[in-house]
Enzyme design. Structure first.
Site, PDB file in Angstrom:
ATOM      1  N   LYS A  66      -6.599  -6.470 -22.031  1.00  0.00           N
ATOM      2  CA  LYS A  66      -6.893  -5.304 -21.182  1.00  0.00           C
ATOM      3  C   LYS A  66      -6.478  -5.510 -19.722  1.00  0.00           C
ATOM      4  CE  LYS A  66     -10.630  -3.360 -23.924  1.00  0.00           C
ATOM      5  NZ  LYS A  66     -11.968  -2.769 -23.925  1.00  0.00           N
ATOM      6  N   ASN A  87      -7.531   0.165 -21.296  1.00  0.00           N
ATOM      7  CA  ASN A  87      -7.660   0.216 -22.758  1.00  0.00           C
ATOM      8  C   ASN A  87      -6.817   1.325 -23.382  1.00  0.00           C
ATOM      9  OD1 ASN A  87      -9.220   2.478 -22.059  1.00  0.00           O
ATOM     10  ND2 ASN A  87     -10.518   2.213 -23.857  1.00  0.00           N
ATOM     11  N   ASP A 102     -13.244   3.197 -21.259  1.00  0.00           N
ATOM     12  CA  ASP A 102     -14.497   2.501 -21.594  1.00  0.00           C
ATOM     13  C   ASP A 102     -15.638   2.931 -20.663  1.00  0.00           C
ATOM     14  OD1 ASP A 102     -13.511   0.955 -23.716  1.00  0.00           O
ATOM     15  OD2 ASP A 102     -12.758  -0.587 -22.354  1.00  0.00           O
ATOM     16  N   ALA A 127     -19.974 -11.492 -17.528  1.00  0.00           N
ATOM     17  CA  ALA A 127     -18.919 -11.114 -16.571  1.00  0.00           C
ATOM     18  C   ALA A 127     -17.566 -11.329 -17.235  1.00  0.00           C
ATOM     19  CB  ALA A 127     -19.043 -11.931 -15.291  1.00  0.00           C
ATOM     20  N   GLY A 129     -14.473  -9.689 -20.131  1.00  0.00           N
ATOM     21  CA  GLY A 129     -13.469  -8.631 -20.102  1.00  0.00           C
ATOM     22  C   GLY A 129     -14.018  -7.216 -19.954  1.00  0.00           C
ATOM     23  N   ASN A 149     -24.278 -14.329 -15.135  1.00  0.00           N
ATOM     24  CA  ASN A 149     -23.303 -14.857 -16.096  1.00  0.00           C
ATOM     25  C   ASN A 149     -23.432 -16.373 -16.145  1.00  0.00           C
ATOM     26  OD1 ASN A 149     -21.071 -14.321 -17.895  1.00  0.00           O
ATOM     27  ND2 ASN A 149     -19.799 -15.455 -16.446  1.00  0.00           N
TER      28      ASN A 149
HETATM   29  P1  ATR Z   1     -14.101 -11.085 -23.620  1.00  0.00           P
HETATM   30  O1  ATR Z   1     -12.747 -10.855 -23.056  1.00  0.00           O
HETATM   31  O2  ATR Z   1     -14.231 -10.989 -25.090  1.00  0.00           O
HETATM   32  O3  ATR Z   1     -15.170 -10.355 -22.881  1.00  0.00           O
HETATM   33  P2  ATR Z   1     -14.741 -13.305 -22.137  1.00  0.00           P
HETATM   34  O4  ATR Z   1     -13.993 -12.699 -21.019  1.00  0.00           O
HETATM   35  O5  ATR Z   1     -14.583 -14.743 -22.399  1.00  0.00           O
HETATM   36  O6  ATR Z   1     -14.364 -12.606 -23.436  1.00  0.00           O
HETATM   37  O7  ATR Z   1     -16.301 -12.940 -21.950  1.00  0.00           O
HETATM   38  C1  ATR Z   1     -17.294 -13.315 -22.825  1.00  0.00           C
HETATM   39  C2  ATR Z   1     -18.641 -13.216 -22.085  1.00  0.00           C
HETATM   40  O8  ATR Z   1     -19.648 -13.789 -22.915  1.00  0.00           O
HETATM   41  C3  ATR Z   1     -18.656 -13.989 -20.796  1.00  0.00           C
HETATM   42  O9  ATR Z   1     -19.569 -13.383 -19.902  1.00  0.00           O
HETATM   43  C4  ATR Z   1     -19.167 -15.351 -21.276  1.00  0.00           C
HETATM   44  O10 ATR Z   1     -19.753 -16.163 -20.283  1.00  0.00           O
HETATM   45  P3  ATR Z   1     -18.828 -17.231 -19.472  1.00  0.00           P
HETATM   46  O11 ATR Z   1     -18.095 -16.441 -18.435  1.00  0.00           O
HETATM   47  O12 ATR Z   1     -19.783 -18.211 -18.912  1.00  0.00           O
HETATM   48  O13 ATR Z   1     -17.886 -17.843 -20.495  1.00  0.00           O
HETATM   49  C5  ATR Z   1     -20.236 -14.914 -22.237  1.00  0.00           C
HETATM   50  N1  ATR Z   1     -20.585 -15.966 -23.179  1.00  0.00           N
HETATM   51  C6  ATR Z   1     -19.906 -16.326 -24.298  1.00  0.00           C
HETATM   52  N2  ATR Z   1     -20.554 -17.332 -24.941  1.00  0.00           N
HETATM   53  C7  ATR Z   1     -21.680 -17.599 -24.215  1.00  0.00           C
HETATM   54  C8  ATR Z   1     -22.779 -18.519 -24.350  1.00  0.00           C
HETATM   55  N3  ATR Z   1     -22.853 -19.347 -25.398  1.00  0.00           N
HETATM   56  N4  ATR Z   1     -23.735 -18.507 -23.402  1.00  0.00           N
HETATM   57  C9  ATR Z   1     -23.689 -17.662 -22.352  1.00  0.00           C
HETATM   58  N5  ATR Z   1     -22.681 -16.765 -22.169  1.00  0.00           N
HETATM   59  C10 ATR Z   1     -21.695 -16.724 -23.076  1.00  0.00           C
END
Ligand code: ATR
Length: 277
Positions: A66, A87, A102, A127, A129, A149
């Site tokens: 995105k 998107n 979105d 925080a 995508g 986050n």
């Molecule tokens: P996407 O593009 O699918 O949103 P992303 O940008 O990696 O993927 O975002 C996933 C979100 O879930 C993020 O806020 C991530 O936190 P981090 O920035 O610290 O990675 C959060 N997330 C994923 N697994 C997590 C976990 N086990 N505990 C806390 N936050 C998690």
């Protein structure tokens, strides 16, 4: 044949083809077809070129492209400019334009349930995508927006992006506040899980929401498969209102469909049921 695509990686689980092809049939647009395609980053330019050459009529973009699609586009419009998250692609006057449906999809899902989200305290968890699209829904009218986050730096970056909107709107930057992961804040009216935690059964955010017992706040999880994540199950047990991301998903599709075809498609019971597979 008019060709439409959703691109992402992974893409197997995307329900967008089901929704758009349902509407193509319903509105007798039998010369149109919508498919999903798993792509790599290297394919992005080619996809945009195909929109420019009218080989593809419209494109939806999902995780993780995105943001990555942006350098290949001629311009961004509306919420895509504020969120830096695209998107939907449309061609207009020989330009390939990136839109974000979105944010409006999320707002429509709240409006449709008669949920008043103006002048409220909001907590955005995550925080990643999709988070900027949720933040954009609230910058205009929230009283306060907390972002938390696991990785603080990403929350700080999201706050900075939100501050651009706040400044444009003539609102105070202090409306957005980043909170350390695990730290509690005042009781909020709407709490949105934008993280991926809950996609897998048994996953838990491990945040403390004890003070929400019997409080009339809304817990909104953008995840809709599973239908009820632990985040929502626990909220329900506490007596809070809950919503999953299904209606947001349908609304973002409805807005894109109208941009492409001019048809204001309805989100009827049959369609909602179709997604229950
Ligand atoms: P996407 O593009 O699918 O949103 P992303 O940008 O990696 O993927 O975002 C996933 C979100 O879930 C993020 O806020 C991530 O936190 P981090 O920035 O610290 O990675 C959060 N997330 C994923 N697994 C997590 C976990 N086990 N505990 C806390 N936050 C998690």
């Amino acid at each position: 044949m008019k060709k439409y695509l959703v691109i992402g990686n992974p893409i197997e689980h995307s329900l967008s083809p089901l929704v758009h092809n349902f509407w193509f049939r319903k509105y007798n647009l039998s010369d149109s077809n919508y498919e999903k395609r798993k792509i790599e980053r290297i394919d992005l330019k080619n996809i945009v070129d195909q929109v420019r050459n009218k080989k593809i009529e419209g494109v939806n973009i999902t995780v993780p492209f995105k943001k990555e699609i942006i350098p290949f586009l001629d311009s961004l419009k509306g919420d895509a400019q504020l969120t830096l998250s695209v998107n939907t692609l449309c061609k207009n006057n020989n330009e390939v334009i990136g839109f974000n449906t979105d944010t409006k999809g999320f707002k429509n899902s709240l409006k449709n349930e008669k949920i008043d989200y103006k002048n409220k305290n909001i907590l955005i968890i995550g925080a990643g995508g999709v988070s900027s699209s949720i933040l954009a829904a609230f910058v205009k009218s929230a009283k306060k927006i907390y972002i938390t986050n696991r990785t603080r730096k990403k929350a700080d970056e999201l706050k900075k992006l939100g501050e651009v909107s706040l400044t444009l709107l003539g609102r105070k930057k202090e409306i957005i506040e980043v909170v350390d992961w695990g730290k509690t804040v005042e009781i909020c009216d709407i709490i949105v899980n934008t993280t991926s935690i809950g996609l897998l059964k048994g996953e838990n955010l491990n945040l403390d929401f004890k003070k929400y017992n019997n409080v009339n706040s809304l817990f909104y999880d953008l995840i809709y498969n599973p239908k009820e994540t632990n985040f929502l199950k626990e909220a329900k047990l506490r007596g809070n209102k809950i919503m999953n991301g299904k209606m947001m998903f349908l609304w973002q599709a409805q807005i894109a469909f109208q941009m492409w075809t001019g048809v204001e498609a309805s989100i009827d019971k049959e369609l909602i049921k179709l997604l229950e597979v």
